[in-house]
Design a protein around this motif. Structure first.
Motif, PDB file in Angstrom:
ATOM      1  N   SER A 101      77.829  57.819  40.876  1.00 20.42           N
ATOM      2  CA  SER A 101      76.516  57.742  40.234  1.00 20.42           C
ATOM      3  C   SER A 101      75.745  59.035  40.433  1.00 20.42           C
ATOM      4  O   SER A 101      75.158  59.581  39.492  1.00 20.42           O
ATOM      5  N   LYS A 120      77.577  54.466  38.434  1.00 17.65           N
ATOM      6  CA  LYS A 120      76.556  54.038  37.479  1.00 17.65           C
ATOM      7  C   LYS A 120      76.215  55.201  36.550  1.00 17.65           C
ATOM      8  O   LYS A 120      76.151  56.361  36.969  1.00 17.65           O
ATOM      9  N   ILE A 177      79.701  48.039  37.560  1.00 14.48           N
ATOM     10  CA  ILE A 177      79.536  48.870  36.368  1.00 14.48           C
ATOM     11  C   ILE A 177      79.816  48.029  35.132  1.00 14.48           C
ATOM     12  O   ILE A 177      80.866  47.376  35.043  1.00 14.48           O
TER      13      ILE A 177
END
Length: 278
Positions: free
Chosen positions: A155, A176, A200
């Motif tokens: 992420s 993410k 996710i």
């Protein structure tokens, strides 16, 4: 897929725990050397910690910043720095928990609490500091830097690629996708997706592909059948998938080799003197 042979033996790889300031310029060794009070001064700035590995001969080399999962900078990610270094990169695993003591967790509840304490703006500042630290090293090709992240680190890798336009590539394992800043992403992206991922969503990954494709930014997404989130982590037998991990690693190395020295729109071109890979 066949894993490429490493360019360097493990014995030819040096390693070190490193520490560098965040939010300020890199200290000049000459200034420190002539300062009679340097040893007694108390540093007021925040320092970021990390673990680094790099080939001891040849160079300069391109560099890869590695971002760990929410467990912290443990032995698994230290091992990854060696694996990347053997392929001809300066690899720096950044301790994203530097500001909160650099903890390493083995309990999922504690790891979640550590991740919750992070401030995104602080993480981005620390990653900028890591990039400047690498650019300050004579054995690193200046601004030939990519980011590679896993889970929480995946992420942050995508978010950092949106913020740092001089990055040459971003590789994310099941991270993410930043929704609000994705329009700033300029560098090529490789995304490794687990088939069964409860963190996710497919909509996030689709949004990543659609946004980058529309802007003509290279984007590769690979979904690995039968895998769960964190399938690359060989220290977690309950989720580790050896075949998928090996395939993802081959793709990661090929992607880095393709793009880390390439020129992209909006970034400075590479001088001819730095185009040759050793």
């Amino acid at each position: 897929m066949t894993t490429p042979q490493p360019k360097y033996d493990r014995k030819d790889i040096g390693s070190a725990n490193v520490r560098f300031p965040a939010g300020t310029g890199m200290p000049d060794p000459l200034d420190v050397a002539i300062d009679p009070y340097a040893k007694t001064k108390v540093a007021k700035q925040v320092f970021v910690k990390g673990f680094q590995a790099w080939p001891q001969t040849g160079g300069p080399f391109p560099a890869v910043i590695i971002l760990h999962e929410y467990w912290g900078l443990n032995a698994h990610f230290q091992d990854l720095t060696y694996r990347l270094a053997q392929h001809g990169y300066v690899a720096l695993a950044v301790d994203q928990y530097s500001r909160i003591g650099g903890a390493v967790a083995s309990d999922a509840e504690l790891a979640g609490q550590l991740m919750a304490k992070l401030k995104p703006s602080d993480v981005m500042q620390d990653l900028n500091a890591a990039t400047e630290y690498l650019n300050f090293q004579e054995y690193v090709k200046k601004n030939r830097i990519a980011v590679l992240g896993f889970c929480m680190g995946g992420s942050h890798a995508l978010s950092y690629a949106c913020a740092r336009r001089q990055l040459r590539a971003a590789v994310a394992f099941y991270g993410k996708v930043p929704q609000d800043t994705l329009s700033g992403l300029q560098c090529p992206v490789l995304y490794h997706q687990a088939e069964h991922d409860d963190w996710i969503t497919q909509a996030e990954v689709d949004h990543l592909v659609q946004t980058l494709t529309a802007r003509k930014v290279p984007c590769e997404v690979h979904k690995y059948p039968g895998t769960s989130h964190a399938f690359f982590n060989d220290t977690r037998p309950e989720v580790f998938n050896a075949d998928a991990a090996a395939e993802a690693w081959v793709r990661t190395l090929a992607f880095l080799d393709t793009y880390i020295l390439a020129d992209h729109p909006g970034v400075r071109p590479l001088p001819d003197s730095q185009r040759v890979r050793l």
